[in-house]
Design a protein around this motif. Sequence first.
Motif, PDB file in Angstrom:
ATOM      1  N   ARG A 139       8.556  54.034  -2.515  1.00 40.52           N
ATOM      2  CA  ARG A 139       8.727  53.587  -1.231  1.00 40.52           C
ATOM      3  C   ARG A 139       8.126  52.593  -0.578  1.00 40.52           C
ATOM      4  O   ARG A 139       8.386  52.020   0.572  1.00 40.52           O
ATOM      5  CB  ARG A 139       9.297  54.980  -0.250  1.00 40.52           C
ATOM      6  CG  ARG A 139      10.237  55.773  -0.602  1.00 40.52           C
ATOM      7  CD  ARG A 139      10.814  56.861   0.081  1.00 40.52           C
ATOM      8  NE  ARG A 139      10.964  57.984  -0.539  1.00 40.52           N
ATOM      9  CZ  ARG A 139      12.197  58.188  -1.188  1.00 40.52           C
ATOM     10  NH1 ARG A 139      12.694  57.139  -0.792  1.00 40.52           N
ATOM     11  NH2 ARG A 139      12.536  59.332  -1.848  1.00 40.52           N
ATOM     12  N   LYS A 140       6.808  52.543  -1.064  1.00 39.49           N
ATOM     13  CA  LYS A 140       5.757  51.738  -0.414  1.00 39.49           C
ATOM     14  C   LYS A 140       5.987  50.410  -1.203  1.00 39.49           C
ATOM     15  O   LYS A 140       5.676  50.264  -2.261  1.00 39.49           O
ATOM     16  CB  LYS A 140       4.200  52.115  -0.772  1.00 39.49           C
ATOM     17  CG  LYS A 140       3.997  53.298   0.189  1.00 39.49           C
ATOM     18  CD  LYS A 140       2.273  53.330  -0.167  1.00 39.49           C
ATOM     19  CE  LYS A 140       2.076  55.018  -0.173  1.00 39.49           C
ATOM     20  NZ  LYS A 140       0.825  55.189  -0.879  1.00 39.49           N
ATOM     21  N   ARG A 141       6.807  49.324  -0.283  1.00 36.91           N
ATOM     22  CA  ARG A 141       7.058  48.042  -0.968  1.00 36.91           C
ATOM     23  C   ARG A 141       6.052  47.061  -0.141  1.00 36.91           C
ATOM     24  O   ARG A 141       5.824  47.238   1.107  1.00 36.91           O
ATOM     25  CB  ARG A 141       8.123  47.570  -0.578  1.00 36.91           C
ATOM     26  CG  ARG A 141       9.365  48.531  -1.354  1.00 36.91           C
ATOM     27  CD  ARG A 141      10.690  48.484  -0.934  1.00 36.91           C
ATOM     28  NE  ARG A 141      11.507  49.301  -1.918  1.00 36.91           N
ATOM     29  CZ  ARG A 141      12.557  48.825  -2.633  1.00 36.91           C
ATOM     30  NH1 ARG A 141      12.616  47.754  -2.784  1.00 36.91           N
ATOM     31  NH2 ARG A 141      13.086  49.605  -3.358  1.00 36.91           N
ATOM     32  N   GLY A 161      14.609  49.941   5.557  1.00 31.31           N
ATOM     33  CA  GLY A 161      14.373  49.470   4.131  1.00 31.31           C
ATOM     34  C   GLY A 161      15.792  49.622   3.344  1.00 31.31           C
ATOM     35  O   GLY A 161      16.853  49.974   4.031  1.00 31.31           O
ATOM     36  N   ARG A 209       2.245  45.974   3.822  1.00 31.32           N
ATOM     37  CA  ARG A 209       3.320  46.974   3.568  1.00 31.32           C
ATOM     38  C   ARG A 209       4.651  46.459   4.311  1.00 31.32           C
ATOM     39  O   ARG A 209       4.533  46.038   5.516  1.00 31.32           O
ATOM     40  CB  ARG A 209       2.711  48.340   4.179  1.00 31.32           C
ATOM     41  CG  ARG A 209       3.809  49.294   3.996  1.00 31.32           C
ATOM     42  CD  ARG A 209       3.434  50.485   3.097  1.00 31.32           C
ATOM     43  NE  ARG A 209       4.657  51.328   2.944  1.00 31.32           N
ATOM     44  CZ  ARG A 209       4.446  52.604   3.004  1.00 31.32           C
ATOM     45  NH1 ARG A 209       3.152  52.958   3.605  1.00 31.32           N
ATOM     46  NH2 ARG A 209       5.612  53.375   3.250  1.00 31.32           N
ATOM     47  N   MET A 210       5.625  46.618   3.638  1.00 29.46           N
ATOM     48  CA  MET A 210       6.981  46.171   4.062  1.00 29.46           C
ATOM     49  C   MET A 210       7.339  47.381   5.207  1.00 29.46           C
ATOM     50  O   MET A 210       7.260  48.568   4.633  1.00 29.46           O
ATOM     51  CB  MET A 210       8.028  46.109   3.368  1.00 29.46           C
ATOM     52  CG  MET A 210       9.498  45.666   3.631  1.00 29.46           C
ATOM     53  SD  MET A 210       9.530  43.688   3.301  1.00 29.46           S
ATOM     54  CE  MET A 210      10.820  43.705   2.201  1.00 29.46           C
ATOM     55  N   PRO A 211       7.844  47.227   6.497  1.00 31.79           N
ATOM     56  CA  PRO A 211       8.025  48.211   7.215  1.00 31.79           C
ATOM     57  C   PRO A 211       9.127  48.981   6.763  1.00 31.79           C
ATOM     58  O   PRO A 211      10.178  48.232   6.264  1.00 31.79           O
ATOM     59  CB  PRO A 211       8.149  47.755   8.704  1.00 31.79           C
ATOM     60  CG  PRO A 211       8.322  46.127   8.483  1.00 31.79           C
ATOM     61  CD  PRO A 211       7.846  46.083   7.079  1.00 31.79           C
ATOM     62  N   ASP A 212       9.132  50.319   6.730  1.00 32.19           N
ATOM     63  CA  ASP A 212      10.735  51.051   6.143  1.00 32.19           C
ATOM     64  C   ASP A 212      11.359  51.845   7.145  1.00 32.19           C
ATOM     65  O   ASP A 212      12.370  52.584   7.036  1.00 32.19           O
ATOM     66  CB  ASP A 212      10.440  51.729   4.967  1.00 32.19           C
ATOM     67  CG  ASP A 212       9.402  52.819   5.105  1.00 32.19           C
ATOM     68  OD1 ASP A 212       8.912  52.865   6.369  1.00 32.19           O
ATOM     69  OD2 ASP A 212       8.846  53.686   4.179  1.00 32.19           O
ATOM     70  N   SER A 213      10.931  51.491   8.530  1.00 28.52           N
ATOM     71  CA  SER A 213      11.582  52.287   9.726  1.00 28.52           C
ATOM     72  C   SER A 213      11.381  51.306  10.989  1.00 28.52           C
ATOM     73  O   SER A 213      10.427  50.661  10.864  1.00 28.52           O
ATOM     74  CB  SER A 213      10.909  53.803   9.791  1.00 28.52           C
ATOM     75  OG  SER A 213       9.588  53.589  10.274  1.00 28.52           O
ATOM     76  N   SER A 262       3.992  47.065  12.793  1.00 22.91           N
ATOM     77  CA  SER A 262       3.577  46.175  11.523  1.00 22.91           C
ATOM     78  C   SER A 262       2.881  44.899  11.641  1.00 22.91           C
ATOM     79  O   SER A 262       3.206  44.298  12.673  1.00 22.91           O
ATOM     80  CB  SER A 262       4.861  46.046  10.777  1.00 22.91           C
ATOM     81  OG  SER A 262       4.549  45.081   9.594  1.00 22.91           O
ATOM     82  N   THR A 271      17.942  55.663  -3.177  1.00 27.39           N
ATOM     83  CA  THR A 271      16.572  55.852  -4.212  1.00 27.39           C
ATOM     84  C   THR A 271      16.758  54.919  -5.366  1.00 27.39           C
ATOM     85  O   THR A 271      17.826  55.223  -6.165  1.00 27.39           O
ATOM     86  CB  THR A 271      16.326  57.473  -4.653  1.00 27.39           C
ATOM     87  OG1 THR A 271      16.383  58.011  -3.258  1.00 27.39           O
ATOM     88  CG2 THR A 271      15.091  57.570  -5.348  1.00 27.39           C
ATOM     89  N   GLY A 288      18.343  53.072   7.601  1.00 29.45           N
ATOM     90  CA  GLY A 288      16.934  52.653   7.969  1.00 29.45           C
ATOM     91  C   GLY A 288      16.953  51.348   7.703  1.00 29.45           C
ATOM     92  O   GLY A 288      17.825  50.719   7.487  1.00 29.45           O
TER      93      GLY A 288
END
Length: 454
Positions: free
Chosen positions: A85-87, A209, A97-101, A108, A213, A207
């Motif tokens: 999930r960490k992109r 991102g 890190r790309m924000p995912d929320s 960020s 999955t 979200g």
Amino acid sequence: MAKVAVIGAGLSGLAFSWYLKKFRPDWELIILEKELQPGGKAKTIYKDGFLCEAGVNGVLDNKPSTLSLAKQLGLKPLKSNDASRKRFVVKDGKLVRMPDSGSAFLTSSLLSIKGRLRVIAEAFIPKGDLSKDETLEEFACRRLGEEAFKRLIDPMATGIYAGDPSKLSLKSCFPRIHQLEKEYGSLIRAMLKMQLAAKKKGKKGPGAGPGGTLTSFDNGMSELVDALQKDLFNNLKVGYEVKELIRDKGKWRIITKNEEIEATHVVISCPAPQASDIFKSHLPELSELSKTVYYPPIAVVSFGIQEKRLGKHLDGFGFLIPGPEKRRILGSLWDSSIFKYRAPEGYALIRTLVGGARAPILGLLPDDQLIKIVHEELSDLMDFKPWPDFVHISRWHESIPQYNVGHLEFERKLSWITRGYKHLYIRANWIGGVSLNDCVMNSQILAEQVAKGY
Ligand SMILES: Cc1cc2nc3c(=O)[nH]c(=O)nc-3n(C[C@H](O)[C@H](O)[C@H](O)COP(=O)(O)OP(=O)(O)OC[C@H]3O[C@@H](n4cnc5c(N)ncnc54)[C@H](O)[C@@H]3O)c2cc1C
């Protein structure tokens, strides 16, 4: 009795054939594949304990088509690890890190405060001219601002299409996003409303991102190809390159390198340039049209290295690089961190993509130059100093069809011309979506239609 010939055994052709056989077991079905191995861009290489995907890495589980097919084939899916999930995105030569929320986005460092405020202002930007076939760049700059385009949207174009966002069509590449602007007037307002609606139903809304999955199989994507091949064993002819297609006395004559085959129905499931060659002598209008689809070359360079020598444990999905960073690679996927069983214990596997629409020439470089470039770029971006213990290179001279501006019109024309020929269908990733999920879904739909006599 109907005899259906499918030209090309990539996953579009295989999925179509599998469903057609399920719906019409009484029909004759033949699949003609040029290579000795079916699967097309889904190909897994097992070497020295490493599992390298030459093309497709996995599918998102938020669209059910591929995993539903896999389930019917008795396959057990392998979900990506939580670490994936960490992109990351490259910003000024560093991984960020790309924000995912929504909350991660607000704090960020990927965008300046001005850039973040501009994104929030999207909620108040009026709808644009929705009839226009806009580029991804035009759309993103108009709605989200130039900075968000460069840092967030540009790498998305790289990640999915290896494409050029100043040419890719928003409506063709991301129809859902176009639809959200049309329905809600704003992407932010759409997200908030959908989240609220989901909350009311006790569910989690969309979200920031990519939804879903990433999922594959223990032995990689070839597991899916092998299972389809097993069920279609009696229908599949490998090493059969189709050269020509002729309409003759209400039937189709298919000229292959090996023999001539007659069929009542033909499904074209090979890439557009090969389809153009097949159409050339007898269906010139289709040939000219298919020729216009551009496929840039891509080289996939896999590096395996002992983590002890690398000096770190990979933790994340990998990184993408926005075009303005002017790097010689498109990005890297940290496969051993994404999925189990990709590298021997204590080793890391990193897959780097080179080439694509903005730097096609790089995708064609000889092996030694590719390895040197990838090593230099990884050294700089992720401190990958030692020489890799393992290297494997896969090449696609024609990788991913580019859905550039005009693609919608192209699909319309293609559909109009093919409708003029009885029982001729095109079912491959150059129409209706490039993702494997879209390919499998569209193949299933077409199989249903053909089975019903459409
Ligand atoms: C590097 C890379 C990474 C990717 N990663 C992902 C990913 O992680 N997730 C995802 O969803 N999608 C991914 N994709 C996209 C995805 O691979 C494809 O859209 C999908 O697999 C296409 O399947 P297809 O059957 O339409 O075409 P193809 O896989 O291209 O299959 C076409 C088949 O036709 C055959 N053929 C060609 N000419 C002839 C002829 N004359 N006669 C007979 N047969 C012929 C070919 O040999 C081939 O087997 C990736 C693509 C690439 C290139």
